[in-house]
Design an enzyme around this catalytic site. Structure first.
Site, PDB file in Angstrom:
ATOM      1  N   GLU A  63       4.847  -1.122   1.973  1.00 41.71           N
ATOM      2  CA  GLU A  63       5.071  -1.678   3.307  1.00 41.71           C
ATOM      3  C   GLU A  63       5.893  -2.941   3.148  1.00 41.71           C
ATOM      4  O   GLU A  63       6.315  -3.245   2.040  1.00 41.71           O
ATOM      5  CB  GLU A  63       3.734  -1.902   4.023  1.00 41.71           C
ATOM      6  CG  GLU A  63       2.749  -2.788   3.295  1.00 41.71           C
ATOM      7  CD  GLU A  63       3.130  -4.244   3.314  1.00 41.71           C
ATOM      8  OE1 GLU A  63       3.267  -4.817   4.399  1.00 41.71           O
ATOM      9  OE2 GLU A  63       3.300  -4.822   2.229  1.00 41.71           O
ATOM     10  N   MET A  64       6.150  -3.658   4.215  1.00 44.34           N
ATOM     11  CA  MET A  64       7.086  -4.774   4.120  1.00 44.34           C
ATOM     12  C   MET A  64       6.517  -6.168   4.391  1.00 44.34           C
ATOM     13  O   MET A  64       7.166  -7.153   4.082  1.00 44.34           O
ATOM     14  CB  MET A  64       8.249  -4.550   5.099  1.00 44.34           C
ATOM     15  CG  MET A  64       9.113  -3.383   4.726  1.00 44.34           C
ATOM     16  SD  MET A  64      10.440  -3.072   5.903  1.00 44.34           S
ATOM     17  CE  MET A  64      11.379  -4.567   5.833  1.00 44.34           C
ATOM     18  N   GLU A  65       5.340  -6.295   4.984  1.00 44.59           N
ATOM     19  CA  GLU A  65       4.922  -7.598   5.474  1.00 44.59           C
ATOM     20  C   GLU A  65       3.662  -8.202   4.856  1.00 44.59           C
ATOM     21  O   GLU A  65       3.390  -9.383   5.059  1.00 44.59           O
ATOM     22  CB  GLU A  65       4.706  -7.548   6.998  1.00 44.59           C
ATOM     23  CG  GLU A  65       5.944  -7.263   7.800  1.00 44.59           C
ATOM     24  CD  GLU A  65       6.229  -5.773   7.978  1.00 44.59           C
ATOM     25  OE1 GLU A  65       5.348  -4.954   7.644  1.00 44.59           O
ATOM     26  OE2 GLU A  65       7.328  -5.424   8.425  1.00 44.59           O
ATOM     27  N   SER A  87       2.766   6.765   7.469  1.00 41.28           N
ATOM     28  CA  SER A  87       3.623   7.615   8.291  1.00 41.28           C
ATOM     29  C   SER A  87       4.533   8.494   7.441  1.00 41.28           C
ATOM     30  O   SER A  87       4.884   9.590   7.857  1.00 41.28           O
ATOM     31  CB  SER A  87       4.477   6.753   9.221  1.00 41.28           C
ATOM     32  OG  SER A  87       5.315   5.903   8.461  1.00 41.28           O
ATOM     33  N   ASP A  88       4.927   8.024   6.283  1.00 37.14           N
ATOM     34  CA  ASP A  88       5.847   8.755   5.414  1.00 37.14           C
ATOM     35  C   ASP A  88       5.286   8.770   4.002  1.00 37.14           C
ATOM     36  O   ASP A  88       4.676   7.796   3.570  1.00 37.14           O
ATOM     37  CB  ASP A  88       7.221   8.093   5.369  1.00 37.14           C
ATOM     38  CG  ASP A  88       7.847   7.943   6.739  1.00 37.14           C
ATOM     39  OD1 ASP A  88       8.716   7.068   6.881  1.00 37.14           O
ATOM     40  OD2 ASP A  88       7.484   8.677   7.664  1.00 37.14           O
TER      41      ASP A  88
END
Length: 116
Positions: A63-65, A87-88
């Site tokens: 993830e990014m955050e 989700s992916d």
């Protein structure tokens, strides 16, 4: 790293995580607790080439955050918890449609609201 020497390993607040686990059980939600990788490279094919190496390290998702969330919470003396809905899949090459993302991620939102 806020000018601190060394490498900081940011983590979730234990109390928030414990509460989230109980909420997941109450909702009958499938969940896993573990390490995630914060990176923006998962949007690019060349960033995905290392997914199996991270998986061997026990990383559950990308993830990014979360790192920024945890570091800013630590700096501010606050508690933080990252809750992700997958989700992916980099491993299986599958992805949710835009409609599935919009309509099927409600358990995570209910759990987040219960925690707060």
């Amino acid at each position: 790293s806020f000018g601190c020497p060394g490498t900081f390993a940011p983590i979730a607040d234990y109390e928030l995580m414990s509460t989230a686990i109980e909420c997941c059980k109450e909702h009958g939600a499938r969940f896993k607790v573990g390490n995630i990788l914060s990176s923006d490279n998962f949007y690019y094919a060349e960033g995905c080439s290392q997914a199996d190496k991270w998986k061997r390290m026990g990383v559950l998702a990308v993830e990014m955050e979360a790192t920024a969330l945890y570091m800013n919470a630590a700096r501010a003396g606050k508690s933080a918890l990252c809750i992700c809905t997958i989700s992916d899949s980099l491993v299986h090459g599958t992805a949710c449609s835009a409609e599935e993302r919009q309509t099927s991620f409600t358990n995570m939102m209910k759990i987040a609201f219960d925690i707060i």
